[in-house]
Motif scaffolding. Structure first.
Motif, PDB file in Angstrom:
ATOM      1  N   THR B 154       0.868  -1.184   0.000  1.00 41.44           N
ATOM      2  CA  THR B 154       0.000   0.000   0.000  1.00 41.44           C
ATOM      3  C   THR B 154       0.899   1.226   0.000  1.00 41.44           C
ATOM      4  N   LYS B 158      -0.868  12.070  -0.070  1.00 41.29           N
ATOM      5  CA  LYS B 158      -1.893  13.081  -0.352  1.00 41.29           C
ATOM      6  C   LYS B 158      -1.347  14.273  -1.124  1.00 41.29           C
ATOM      7  N   THR B 208      -7.366   6.658  -6.887  1.00 33.87           N
ATOM      8  CA  THR B 208      -7.113   5.462  -6.076  1.00 33.87           C
ATOM      9  C   THR B 208      -7.161   4.274  -7.024  1.00 33.87           C
ATOM     10  N   LEU B 209      -6.221   3.382  -6.863  1.00 33.54           N
ATOM     11  CA  LEU B 209      -6.039   2.309  -7.845  1.00 33.54           C
ATOM     12  C   LEU B 209      -5.582   1.042  -7.135  1.00 33.54           C
ATOM     13  N   THR B 224      -2.096  -1.225  -3.709  1.00 31.73           N
ATOM     14  CA  THR B 224      -3.005  -0.081  -3.724  1.00 31.73           C
ATOM     15  C   THR B 224      -2.171   1.177  -3.759  1.00 31.73           C
ATOM     16  N   GLU B 228      -5.690  10.017  -2.325  1.00 32.01           N
ATOM     17  CA  GLU B 228      -6.784  10.467  -1.468  1.00 32.01           C
ATOM     18  C   GLU B 228      -6.560  10.176   0.008  1.00 32.01           C
ATOM     19  N   ILE B 229      -5.656   9.249   0.280  1.00 32.98           N
ATOM     20  CA  ILE B 229      -5.388   8.841   1.655  1.00 32.98           C
ATOM     21  C   ILE B 229      -3.879   8.855   1.864  1.00 32.98           C
ATOM     22  N   PRO B 232       0.103   5.489   4.112  1.00 30.47           N
ATOM     23  CA  PRO B 232       0.699   4.148   4.145  1.00 30.47           C
ATOM     24  C   PRO B 232       1.780   3.981   3.080  1.00 30.47           C
TER      25      PRO B 232
END
Lengths: 338, 338
Positions: B154, B158, B208-209, B224, B228-229, B232
């Motif tokens: 992951t 951002k 996001t993918l 991942t 947007e997040i 990680p």
């Protein structure tokens, strides 16, 4: 109803775990009054071990016992369908081990029968009855981590049985755990996209499986289940404003970390004092309590894991089976008239 | 060749990071002799900041500077193709930022030209030049964790730019990092199965993918990437006998945990004493050193990240683009004769 009178269908290890947990609950609330198994000797031994008054050498006899209010079905996956049908035919309430059935049409049929009969019918997704899951759903719906964009779960165990005849494989033995967590966050609607990659053994059973689900609101969830590696038992839920993770076991969650702070959800003191934590799966008490609460309230399903969720899990699994070439149809060639 | 004479194409933040790192290396081994950018003023400011003798207001002039041995291409993704072509036309060695190009055919063409010209041509997959990655490959190939069954990565930030015009999006800005890690473990062959789910913004850029790759030997890898997040930056490699994980940053790995034991790979003392760790991306020194080593040896690519790997990454990305509806073709409508 003061006491809920349980019958146990099956005498294998998961029935052992369930009975051991129920025996830690107050006997004026939960009693185990009968056990049935294919082998009368095994049923009798089980009855003796757990101080159960009646044992039967068939599921049919168990279903006909008038003292049984609810049957816990803990047989192998491939027999859930037929054993549940027997119990429903006798208007018993049923708590059936997950995964409920191996075929979507069987799941649909059992739920249809249960709803017609107006009996309580529940897939035993025990994770959902842990207090941490209630908190999880509250936190997600209150926006504590913003919009959820990614969910990543890895759940693997080297100990599982890899036999097609009993309906094993990681999808049916492990896959429901990450699926239920994803649905706890994303809701019971079908995802827009389902993708699966799996490796099957010579018996046609999946040993390692990766599933990706994409939801209409943009959440993408990935899960890996495997019998070949272990023991990752991890889950992370990533939102635009934060993260929820399960630092130890996500599937039987006693701890949950929200934006860096870990909260612990201990078992009730009275049960701990009664030796609850000496049994193999103490968390089974939560689902036994939930079943009693629901039946007392006249509910036909638990709002904590609904029929709609059971149907969605089953529909997702049907598509996953198709994509990875997993096929259990032949197990039912004589069982349901095909 | 005692000193490798660098030219820098671009004057943006990644060129700043690269120049800052190179300036910590011994000047008798690495010098920066020229910088070129579209804007002569920016190039001059950059030259002054890093004490670079020449600055140009175009990439073409830079390509024609006879004192430049190798060009670092640090322009935006959408211009790598044309800038690399300019440099190769003048027989310069090239280190081009990842992701090399946005279209498989462009990647194929650049590699073909470089091989014809017999110049060193390298995609700047800087992760691979960290010592931890050498150890990772040694450990995997020696069987330290048995057969690898699952890889989970992951990687989210951002801060990234979400503009289609510059060829951004998580696939091209972040996606190569987990892909190169997967290939470090699984090798440069194409996976048997590629699956992708992505969410695009209104500009057609993926935010996001999730990608899943399945290899012939049964390894399944999930990654991942997201804007947007964050943050990680995690990777786990699960084998039948153990696990390798990167406890902090997998993409610029200073620490690696093998079967529970964490090993640290510090920067060389001499560079640390020279203030290396005050620059933004000290790890860039490893790729600068690798480029010099390879050119000294007469190699046309680094064995630590080969042309074949660049081509495989590009081919995987081509299929991912197709599946999620990501399309950058229009950026090149006038650029390459279509």
């Amino acid at each position: 109803m003061a006491v809920l009178r349980w019958g146990i269908a099956g005498a294998g290890s998961i029935c052992d775990d369930f009975a051991a947990a129920v025996r830690k609950l107050p006997v004026q609330e939960h009693d185990i009054v009968a056990v049935g198994a294919r082998d009368a000797g095994r049923a009798a031994t089980f009855a003796q071990k757990f101080n159960i008054g009646k044992s039967y050498g068939s599921y049919k006899e168990l279903s006909e016992d008038p003292n049984v209010d609810v049957v816990y079905v803990g047989t192998v996956n491939s027999t859930h369908y037929e054993v549940c049908k027997l119990m429903l035919a006798q208007n018993k309430h049923v708590l059936c081990e997950k995964t409920l059935t191996l075929l979507l049409k069987h799941t649909q049929e059992l739920i249809r029968i249960a709803e017609e009969k107006k009996v309580f019918f529940q897939e035993a997704v025990w994770s959902r009855f842990f207090p941490a899951y209630r908190k999880l759903r509250d936190q997600v719906s209150s926006g504590a981590i913003g919009d959820v964009k990614s969910i990543n779960i890895t759940f693997c165990k080297k100990i599982a049985v890899e036999k097609r005849a009993v309906g094993s494989g990681t999808l049916f033995s492990l896959g429901i755990y990450p699926l239920q967590l994803i649905m706890a966050v994303c809701g019971p609607e079908m995802p827009e996209k389902i993708q699966a990659c799996g490796t099957l053994n010579a018996d046609g059973v999946d040993l390692t499986l990766a599933i990706t689900l994409q939801y209409k609101n943009g959440t993408i969830a990935q899960q890996t289940t495997s019998f070949e590696i272990g023991p990752p038992d991890e889950a992370q839920i990533y939102g635009t404003k934060g993260t929820i993770s399960f630092p130890k076991k996500f599937h039987a969650a006693m701890d949950m970390t929200i934006n860096g702070t870990t909260e612990t959800f201990p078992f009730p003191d009275s049960l701990v004092q009664n030796g609850l934590q000496q049994v193999k799966r103490p968390g089974f008490v939560y689902q036994a309590q939930e079943v009693r609460d629901c039946i007392q309230k006249g509910l036909l399903e638990s709002p904590r894991f609904t029929h709609q969720e059971t149907l969605t899990v089953s529909a997702i699994m049907e598509e996953v089976k198709r994509q990875i070439g997993l096929n259990y149809d032949s197990l039912y060639e004589f069982g349901d008239g095909h």
